[in-house]
Enzyme design. Structure first.
Site, PDB file in Angstrom:
ATOM      1  N   GLY A   9      24.600  -9.416  48.351  1.00 39.86           N
ATOM      2  CA  GLY A   9      23.330  -9.112  49.009  1.00 39.86           C
ATOM      3  C   GLY A   9      22.715  -7.838  48.456  1.00 39.86           C
ATOM      4  O   GLY A   9      22.097  -7.057  49.183  1.00 39.86           O
ATOM      5  N   GLY A  12      18.796  -6.927  48.952  1.00 40.66           N
ATOM      6  CA  GLY A  12      18.223  -6.722  50.276  1.00 40.66           C
ATOM      7  C   GLY A  12      17.803  -5.278  50.497  1.00 40.66           C
ATOM      8  O   GLY A  12      17.901  -4.439  49.596  1.00 40.66           O
ATOM      9  N   GLN A  13      17.336  -5.008  51.719  1.00 37.20           N
ATOM     10  CA  GLN A  13      16.801  -3.678  52.039  1.00 37.20           C
ATOM     11  C   GLN A  13      17.827  -2.580  51.769  1.00 37.20           C
ATOM     12  O   GLN A  13      17.526  -1.597  51.100  1.00 37.20           O
ATOM     13  CB  GLN A  13      16.364  -3.629  53.511  1.00 37.20           C
ATOM     14  CG  GLN A  13      15.690  -2.323  53.899  1.00 37.20           C
ATOM     15  CD  GLN A  13      15.743  -2.045  55.398  1.00 37.20           C
ATOM     16  OE1 GLN A  13      16.480  -2.702  56.132  1.00 37.20           O
ATOM     17  NE2 GLN A  13      14.987  -1.067  55.849  1.00 37.20           N
ATOM     18  N   ASP A  35      23.377 -11.411  44.261  1.00 38.65           N
ATOM     19  CA  ASP A  35      22.551 -11.940  45.351  1.00 38.65           C
ATOM     20  C   ASP A  35      22.338 -13.419  45.062  1.00 38.65           C
ATOM     21  O   ASP A  35      22.730 -13.906  44.003  1.00 38.65           O
ATOM     22  CB  ASP A  35      21.206 -11.182  45.451  1.00 38.65           C
ATOM     23  CG  ASP A  35      20.696 -11.155  46.887  1.00 38.65           C
ATOM     24  OD1 ASP A  35      20.546 -12.238  47.490  1.00 38.65           O
ATOM     25  OD2 ASP A  35      20.457 -10.050  47.413  1.00 38.65           O
ATOM     26  N   ARG A  37      19.552 -14.752  44.512  1.00 34.91           N
ATOM     27  CA  ARG A  37      18.577 -14.854  43.409  1.00 34.91           C
ATOM     28  C   ARG A  37      18.464 -13.506  42.700  1.00 34.91           C
ATOM     29  O   ARG A  37      18.937 -12.491  43.212  1.00 34.91           O
ATOM     30  CB  ARG A  37      17.214 -15.317  43.918  1.00 34.91           C
ATOM     31  CG  ARG A  37      16.575 -14.460  44.977  1.00 34.91           C
ATOM     32  CD  ARG A  37      15.295 -15.101  45.492  1.00 34.91           C
ATOM     33  NE  ARG A  37      15.593 -16.269  46.319  1.00 34.91           N
ATOM     34  CZ  ARG A  37      15.864 -16.209  47.626  1.00 34.91           C
ATOM     35  NH1 ARG A  37      15.856 -15.045  48.245  1.00 34.91           N
ATOM     36  NH2 ARG A  37      16.135 -17.300  48.324  1.00 34.91           N
ATOM     37  N   ASP A  53      26.185 -17.144  45.937  1.00 32.29           N
ATOM     38  CA  ASP A  53      25.931 -17.581  47.308  1.00 32.29           C
ATOM     39  C   ASP A  53      27.131 -17.077  48.113  1.00 32.29           C
ATOM     40  O   ASP A  53      28.259 -17.547  47.927  1.00 32.29           O
ATOM     41  CB  ASP A  53      25.838 -19.111  47.331  1.00 32.29           C
ATOM     42  CG  ASP A  53      25.769 -19.663  48.746  1.00 32.29           C
ATOM     43  OD1 ASP A  53      25.970 -18.895  49.711  1.00 32.29           O
ATOM     44  OD2 ASP A  53      25.532 -20.873  48.894  1.00 32.29           O
ATOM     45  N   TYR A 143      22.098 -13.076  66.303  1.00 31.73           N
ATOM     46  CA  TYR A 143      22.501 -12.013  65.375  1.00 31.73           C
ATOM     47  C   TYR A 143      23.570 -11.126  66.031  1.00 31.73           C
ATOM     48  O   TYR A 143      24.613 -10.838  65.425  1.00 31.73           O
ATOM     49  CB  TYR A 143      21.259 -11.202  65.009  1.00 31.73           C
ATOM     50  CG  TYR A 143      21.482 -10.016  64.125  1.00 31.73           C
ATOM     51  CD1 TYR A 143      21.920 -10.166  62.818  1.00 31.73           C
ATOM     52  CD2 TYR A 143      21.216  -8.727  64.589  1.00 31.73           C
ATOM     53  CE1 TYR A 143      22.095  -9.057  61.999  1.00 31.73           C
ATOM     54  CE2 TYR A 143      21.375  -7.626  63.773  1.00 31.73           C
ATOM     55  CZ  TYR A 143      21.820  -7.793  62.472  1.00 31.73           C
ATOM     56  OH  TYR A 143      21.983  -6.697  61.666  1.00 31.73           O
ATOM     57  N   LYS A 147      27.511 -10.480  65.109  1.00 29.85           N
ATOM     58  CA  LYS A 147      28.032  -9.136  64.795  1.00 29.85           C
ATOM     59  C   LYS A 147      29.244  -8.800  65.672  1.00 29.85           C
ATOM     60  O   LYS A 147      30.237  -8.265  65.176  1.00 29.85           O
ATOM     61  CB  LYS A 147      26.930  -8.081  64.940  1.00 29.85           C
ATOM     62  CG  LYS A 147      25.867  -8.145  63.851  1.00 29.85           C
ATOM     63  CD  LYS A 147      26.453  -7.892  62.463  1.00 29.85           C
ATOM     64  CE  LYS A 147      25.431  -7.932  61.355  1.00 29.85           C
ATOM     65  NZ  LYS A 147      26.035  -7.878  60.001  1.00 29.85           N
ATOM     66  N   ILE A 173      17.194   0.568  60.284  1.00 31.95           N
ATOM     67  CA  ILE A 173      17.189   1.368  59.046  1.00 31.95           C
ATOM     68  C   ILE A 173      15.777   1.388  58.456  1.00 31.95           C
ATOM     69  O   ILE A 173      15.167   0.346  58.225  1.00 31.95           O
ATOM     70  CB  ILE A 173      18.180   0.794  58.000  1.00 31.95           C
ATOM     71  CG1 ILE A 173      19.587   0.641  58.610  1.00 31.95           C
ATOM     72  CG2 ILE A 173      18.215   1.671  56.760  1.00 31.95           C
ATOM     73  CD1 ILE A 173      20.250   1.927  59.029  1.00 31.95           C
TER      74      ILE A 173
HETATM   75  N1  SER Z   1      17.549  -3.894  62.027  1.00 31.76           N
HETATM   76  C1  SER Z   1      18.255  -4.986  62.629  1.00 31.76           C
HETATM   77  C2  SER Z   1      17.320  -5.959  63.241  1.00 31.76           C
HETATM   78  O1  SER Z   1      16.284  -5.544  63.689  1.00 31.76           O
HETATM   79  C3  SER Z   1      19.188  -4.474  63.696  1.00 31.76           C
HETATM   80  O2  SER Z   1      20.440  -4.265  63.149  1.00 31.76           O
HETATM   81  O3  SER Z   1      17.625  -7.100  63.302  1.00 31.76           O
END
Ligand code: SER
Length: 322
Positions: A9, A12-13, A35, A37, A53, A143, A147, A173
């Site tokens: 990944g 990603g950000q 990643d 792609r 993947d 999500y 986690k 973040i």
């Molecule tokens: N930044 C994440 C979200 O908003 C939280 O861990 O899903």
């Protein structure tokens, strides 16, 4: 340092900035970015890159073997807002990738694993102010469920198989180099871009929604710090609470107004409001501070200074290029 690092990944950000920092620290050829792609030009030209993947254990293993990888940073995830729209996909991506990496560590193909958890692992029944390291965790989002489950898998693999897996519960973040995607805290990134470009921002959370947040530089430092800490300092093997700043849309808007006085914010809460309302407002991260010496550097004012200055410079550069 003789480590060879694989980042899953990497585009990603967080992965994007983590890759550059790790390449600077460990040497470009010792940090393999990957990643699903290809990444931007900087990503592709600054060191080795592989298409992976992350739900395929076989593909991860192939790359681990090819480069003799010792550490994996698993930065792949479907975030809170997107996972509410695709619950089973979110669960599958978040869990399958973690279990693949934990299995590779159990089989001793890799020595150390980093996997981020999130403040989203807390839920409406958790204390909202100074949320403790150990407390009620009943998340209401897919999500968050992934986690919390992931945290327990990490702890299980550590207890049962001695896997050296380390984890942090990130707050929201905030970055300006790479945009987040599909999160509930994304507003605090979008707001800067819209302020600079248009002078206005329509916020999808209400004005007094307080959430824990952190500037990217601090998040990267925390991530590398916990991975470099001596193993005996890591006393929590689920995931560490981590905090820096907490603010509301109204407060971040006021800070931006100091730089852009004509900036206007309006509010139009959508389904993400309920997600935000289920999360903590201020997190107690004293365990991370005590166990492995975590300290944040950026507050709302210094973060805003840094982002506004950087984005203005970027705009100017773009204009000069035209
Ligand atoms: N930044 C994440 C979200 O908003 C939280 O861990 O899903």
């Amino acid at each position: 340092m003789n480590d060879t690092i694989l980042i899953l990944g990497a585009c990603g950000q967080i992965g994007t900035e983590l890759t550059q920092k790790l390449r600077a620290l460990y040497g470009r050829d010792n940090v393999i970015a990957s990643d699903i792609r290809e990444g931007n030009q900087e990503m592709m030209s600054s060191g080795p890159f592989e298409i992976i993947d992350a739900t395929s254990k076989e593909r991860i293993f192939e790359v681990v073997e090819k480069y003799k990888v010792t550490q994996v940073y698993l930065m792949v995830a479907m975030l809170s807002a997107t996972a509410e729209k695709h619950p089973l996909k979110g669960w599958d991506l978040n869990m399958t990738s973690l279990l693949a990496v934990l299995e590779l560590a159990r089989e001793k193909h890799i020595q150390k694993v980093y996997w981020p958890s999130s403040m989203a692992s807390f839920g409406p029944t958790s204390p909202k102010i100074n949320t403790p390291q150990q407390t009620i965790m009943e998340p209401s989002t897919v999500y968050g469920i992934s986690k919390v489950a992931g945290e327990h898998w990490c702890n299980y693999y550590h207890e049962k198989y001695g896997v050296d897996v380390r984890s942090i519960r990130y707050p929201g973040i905030i970055s300006w180099k790479t945009l987040p995607g599909g999160g509930t805290t994304d507003y605090a990134v979008d707001i800067y871009f819209d302020a600079i470009k248009n002078g206005t921002y329509e916020c999808f959370l209400s004005e007094n929604t307080r959430l824990p947040m952190m500037y990217m530089d601090d998040a990267i430092n925390a991530t590398i710090q916990i991975m470099q800490a001596d193993a005996d300092k890591i006393k929590t093997r689920t995931s560490y609470n981590l905090a820096a700043i907490s603010f509301t849309p109204k407060e971040i808007a006021a800070e931006i107004k100091k730089h852009i006085p004509e900036f206007e914010i309006s509010y139009k809460p959508d389904f993400r409001q309920a997600i935000a309302d289920s999360w903590p407002q201020i997190i107690d991260d004293s365990h991370a501070r005590k166990d492995w010496g975590w300290q944040h550097k950026f507050d709302l004012t210094s973060m805003t200074n840094d982002i506004v200055t950087s984005l203005k410079a970027l705009e100017k550069q773009k204009l000069e290029e035209v």
